[in-house]
Every structure is written in structure tokens, then in C-alpha cells.
Design an enzyme around this catalytic site. Structure first.
Site, PDB file in Angstrom:
ATOM      1  N   GLY A  99      14.606   2.296  -5.981  1.00 38.35           N
ATOM      2  CA  GLY A  99      13.384   2.897  -6.511  1.00 38.35           C
ATOM      3  C   GLY A  99      12.468   3.298  -5.374  1.00 38.35           C
TER       4      GLY A  99
ATOM      5  N   GLN B  24       4.668   5.350  -1.048  1.00 32.17           N
ATOM      6  CA  GLN B  24       5.554   4.999   0.068  1.00 32.17           C
ATOM      7  C   GLN B  24       5.870   6.199   0.956  1.00 32.17           C
ATOM      8  OE1 GLN B  24       8.439   2.725  -2.631  1.00 32.17           O
ATOM      9  NE2 GLN B  24       8.645   1.632  -0.700  1.00 32.17           N
TER      10      GLN B  24
ATOM     11  N   CYS C  58      12.396  -4.043   0.288  1.00 32.36           N
ATOM     12  CA  CYS C  58      11.537  -2.895   0.051  1.00 32.36           C
ATOM     13  C   CYS C  58      11.771  -1.900   1.176  1.00 32.36           C
ATOM     14  CB  CYS C  58      10.081  -3.343   0.026  1.00 32.36           C
ATOM     15  SG  CYS C  58       8.917  -2.000  -0.239  1.00 32.36           S
ATOM     16  N   LEU C  59      11.850  -0.634   0.830  1.00 31.51           N
ATOM     17  CA  LEU C  59      12.073   0.386   1.855  1.00 31.51           C
ATOM     18  C   LEU C  59      10.900   0.436   2.839  1.00 31.51           C
ATOM     19  CD1 LEU C  59      13.540   3.167  -0.448  1.00 31.51           C
ATOM     20  CD2 LEU C  59      14.780   1.532   0.973  1.00 31.51           C
TER      21      LEU C  59
ATOM     22  N   HIS D 200       8.174  -4.182  -9.406  1.00 30.96           N
ATOM     23  CA  HIS D 200       8.079  -3.991  -7.946  1.00 30.96           C
ATOM     24  C   HIS D 200       7.521  -2.594  -7.635  1.00 30.96           C
ATOM     25  CE1 HIS D 200       9.784  -4.301  -3.693  1.00 30.96           C
ATOM     26  NE2 HIS D 200       9.478  -3.026  -3.824  1.00 30.96           N
ATOM     27  N   GLU D 201       8.092  -1.579  -8.285  1.00 27.93           N
ATOM     28  CA  GLU D 201       7.682  -0.198  -7.979  1.00 27.93           C
ATOM     29  C   GLU D 201       6.244   0.078  -8.420  1.00 27.93           C
ATOM     30  OE1 GLU D 201       9.314   1.497  -5.970  1.00 27.93           O
ATOM     31  OE2 GLU D 201      11.106   0.264  -6.033  1.00 27.93           O
TER      32      GLU D 201
ATOM     33  N   HIS E 190       3.415  -0.974  -6.141  1.00 31.48           N
ATOM     34  CA  HIS E 190       3.078  -0.058  -5.043  1.00 31.48           C
ATOM     35  C   HIS E 190       1.899   0.843  -5.408  1.00 31.48           C
ATOM     36  CE1 HIS E 190       6.137  -0.759  -2.000  1.00 31.48           C
ATOM     37  NE2 HIS E 190       7.106  -0.716  -2.897  1.00 31.48           N
TER      38      HIS E 190
HETATM   39 ZN    ZN Z   1       8.997  -1.417  -2.440  1.00 33.40          ZN
END
Ligand code: ZN
Length: 183
Positions: free
Chosen positions: A49, A54, A103-104, A145-146, A149
Site C-alpha cells: 500500500g 509518502q 513501511c516504505l 496502517h495506510e 499516514h
Molecule cells: Zn507506511
């Protein structure tokens, strides 16, 4: 193919609250390009995701999508590709479920986080269609999680035990730490 730069933890934009996308802008050329770029970016790094902040765009937009693959053998199923504008999550009364989250924006690391396993999710898709559904299990964790952000929250804020957090290759030394999930 346009891969955008993914901001990493420490960048102040990741800690800001994102703005809702006006419904009239959902189908705009700007949003279509952003969505395309976000999928390109996510595919480039093999994520599950990605949230618009981000990539430095402070709009309430999240994409998810993941085909089951050997890369994540512990995941029995993939996640259906979805585009969510202005998602809202209501946490329902349900037991918590724990995953090692990555997480990216926090590359090469992971941490153990517990979240409620059942949510009510409301959002608009890329065609301006409104959805209101109950989501359970791993998918519910990914959406939580997404959507965090969008409020400037990262999974590291939700660690219950700071010792269950670290670099992937260091954690891999212990068998109990090996289940890895990147969202
Ligand atoms: Zn993340």
C-alpha cells in the site's frame, strides 16, 4: 512509468495531516496521474500500500494492491487493488491482531504492532462511487496502517514494545521475529 521519490521517516511532510480531496477533483487529470505514479512507485519497491503523503502530496488518497507471490510466502492471499479517496475508519469492537509491520517510509526496518482486526471503512473510489464496508483480518491492518499516514502517524508510533523493532537483517537472527509484512 513514473516512479516518485518516497519520503523517509524524519521528513516533516510525513508528520502533517493531509487535506481531503474535493469530490469534483477525484476524476481530474492531476489525480489520474498521481494514482498512476503511485502504483508505479509501489510496484517499483514491492509494497502493499502507499499513501499520497509518502510521495509528498498532502491529499487524503491511499492505494493498496498486492498479488500473492513468493516474496511474501506468509501471506496466504493477495489484496485486491483499490484506490481510496478520503477514507474514514471506524474501529469496531473486536480482538486485536499483531503483525510485524514495515513501511516504505521506514526502509529495511520492521516493528511489531497490534491493531483491531475489524473496521468499518468508508471511502470514495476513483469513479466517485461511495463505499461503506466492514473489513476484517490482515486487510483491516493494511487499511489502518495506510490511513494513519493521512494523519501524519507512522507505525513506529504504535509500537507496544520498543524492543520489538529494528533492522530486518538483525531481527531475522531470531526465528520468532521472521514473519515480515511490508505495508
Ligand atoms: Zn507506511
Amino acid at each position: 512509468m513514473a516512479v516518485r521519490n518516497i519520503l523517509r521517516i524524519g521528513h516533516p511532510e510525513l508528520r502533517k495531516k493531509s487535506e481531503p480531496v474535493p469530490i469534483t477533483e477525484i476524476r481530474s487529470a492531476e489525480m489520474k496521474k498521481l494514482i498512476r505514479d503511485m502504483f508505479d512507485t509501489m510496484a517499483d519497491v514491492g509494497g502493499i500500500g502507499l499513501a499520497a503523503p509518502q510521495v509528498g502530496v498532502l491529499k487524503r488518497l491511499v492505494i493498496v494492491g498486492f498479488d500473492r507471490s513468493d516474496r511474501y510466502p506468509e501471506l496466504k492471499e493477495g489484496i485486491e487493488r483499490k484506490i481510496l479517496f478520503n477514507p474514514e475508519i471506524e474501529v469496531l469492537k473486536a480482538p486485536a491482531v499483531g503483525f510485524w509491520e514495515g513501511c516504505l517510509s521506514v526502509p529495511d526496518m520492521r516493528g511489531y504492532v497490534e491493531r483491531v482486526r475489524k473496521i468499518r471503512l468508508k471511502y470514495y473510489d476513483e469513479n466517485e462511487t461511495f463505499h461503506d464496508k466492514i473489513i476484517e483480518g490482515f486487510d483491516a491492518v493494511v487499511y489502518q496502517h495506510e490511513c494513519d499516514h493521512l494523519d501524519g502517524v507512522l507505525y513506529v508510533d504504535r509500537l507496544k514494545d520498543p524492543t520489538k523493532f529494528g533492522y530486518n537483517d538483525e531481527l531475522d537472527m531470531l526465528e520468532a521475529n521472521r514473519t515480515k509484512v511490508i505495508v
